[in-house]
Design an enzyme around this catalytic site. Structure first.
Site, short mmCIF file in Angstrom:
data_model
loop_
_atom_site.label_atom_id
_atom_site.label_comp_id
_atom_site.label_asym_id
_atom_site.label_seq_id
_atom_site.Cartn_x
_atom_site.Cartn_y
_atom_site.Cartn_z
N LYS A 44 0.83 -1.21 0.00
CA LYS A 44 0.00 0.00 0.00
C LYS A 44 0.86 1.25 0.00
O LYS A 44 0.59 2.21 -0.76
CB LYS A 44 -0.94 -0.01 1.21
CG LYS A 44 -2.06 -1.04 1.10
CD LYS A 44 -2.82 -1.19 2.41
CE LYS A 44 -3.88 -2.28 2.30
NZ LYS A 44 -4.58 -2.55 3.57
N GLN A 88 -5.04 -1.50 9.82
CA GLN A 88 -4.85 -2.79 9.16
C GLN A 88 -5.44 -3.92 10.02
O GLN A 88 -5.14 -4.04 11.21
CB GLN A 88 -3.36 -3.04 8.91
CG GLN A 88 -3.07 -4.32 8.16
CD GLN A 88 -3.59 -4.29 6.72
OE1 GLN A 88 -3.47 -3.28 6.04
NE2 GLN A 88 -4.14 -5.40 6.28
N ASP A 111 -11.26 2.61 4.23
CA ASP A 111 -11.64 1.21 4.07
C ASP A 111 -13.16 1.04 3.99
O ASP A 111 -13.65 -0.05 3.67
CB ASP A 111 -11.10 0.37 5.23
CG ASP A 111 -9.73 -0.22 4.93
OD1 ASP A 111 -9.33 -0.24 3.74
OD2 ASP A 111 -9.05 -0.66 5.88
#
Length: 278
Positions: A44, A88, A111
């Site tokens: 990422k 994460q 997200d």
């Protein structure tokens, strides 16, 4: 369906927009040292750097208490240099994942997992949507797949792929069925699909007998076995499908590209250029 080529084009467009905007910042929060999570964060950050997004890599030890993780999230919420953030997953077992996700400012939640963003998607007024479902929809649009009136079957009901892609397909006026591990005669259900999305993480779950001739098949899986790397759909399905995403090179590159786009979207929301729908 060539996700790699489309993702490269999206990234080029985003790079130009980031340059015009002058600054877009995204923070990632990694708690612990899970090897898979380490790889995902590295990928990422590399992608963020390639399009000019300023990436902040926040690392916390695996034994970090809940209140310290929450304080970190709150600090990033209040940091004007950070347009978007993600925590994460998975988190260490002693942490309350739902509470930590709820602590993220919904406008910065790239997200798309905050209950506000999930609720907005349910209401048909999306704010941030998880990147993989967005990538799937962009691929379907790129290849002119007709969704209005189509029979769509989604195999998998996760909060990050199955449920949101089902809602997006429903919003595009497809007739949507969600299948899962308790669905009887799964093959009969998938064989009805004009558009089939499979996202369960089971090596070659769907075979040629489970696919209608000419169907569009989106394979979200990425499974390593002794025979190599395979998706959730057997490669033999290419013999009957009208369109099929390859593994690798299909959905994977699109997920990264749409995460970058979500970071830019967060910047648009925060600048007031686009109104956050809440």
């Amino acid at each position: 369906m060539d996700g790699k080529a489309l993702a490269e084009r999206i990234r080029a467009e985003l790079k130009a927009e980031v340059a015009r905007r002058g600054h877009v910042g995204l923070a990632t929060v990694l708690v612990g040292d899970d090897p898979a999570s380490e790889i995902y964060i590295r990928l990422k950050h590399r992608a963020l750097g390639e399009v000019g997004i300023e990436a902040r890599d926040v690392r916390l030890s695996a034994d970090t208490p809940q209140d310290e993780v929450l304080r970190t999230v709150e600090q990033l919420n209040g940091d004007d240099a950070i347009d978007g953030m993600l925590v994460q997953l998975p988190l260490p077992r002693h942490l309350d994942e739902a509470a930590i996700i709820r602590a993220i400012d919904p406008v910065k939640d790239v997200d798309g997992l905050h209950p506000v963003n999930a609720g907005l998607l349910y209401l048909g007024r999306p704010g941030h949507v998880p990147a993989t479902p967005l990538g799937i929809m962009r691929l379907l649009a790129e290849y002119d797949v007709e969704l209005e009136g189509a029979r769509a079957v989604v195999v998998g009901r996760s909060a990050i792929v199955g449920k949101p892609v089902a809602l997006l397909l429903l919003g595009a006026n497809a007739t949507v069925t969600i299948c899962h591990s308790r669905t009887p005669d799964l093959e009969a259900r998938t064989r009805e699909a004009d558009v089939l999305v499979v996202a369960v993480g089971r090596d070659r779950l769907i075979g040629i007998d489970g696919v209608k001739d000419g169907a569009t098949v989106v394979d979200v899986g990425m499974n390593r076995s002794e025979d190599g790397l395979f998706g959730d759909v057997d490669p033999s399905v290419a013999g009957v499908a009208g369109l099929l995403t390859p593994v690798p090179g299909g959905v994977g590159p699109m997920t990264i590209a749409l995460l970058l786009e979500n970071a830019v979207r967060a910047s648009r929301f925060r600048s007031g250029e686009v109104a956050f729908p809440f």
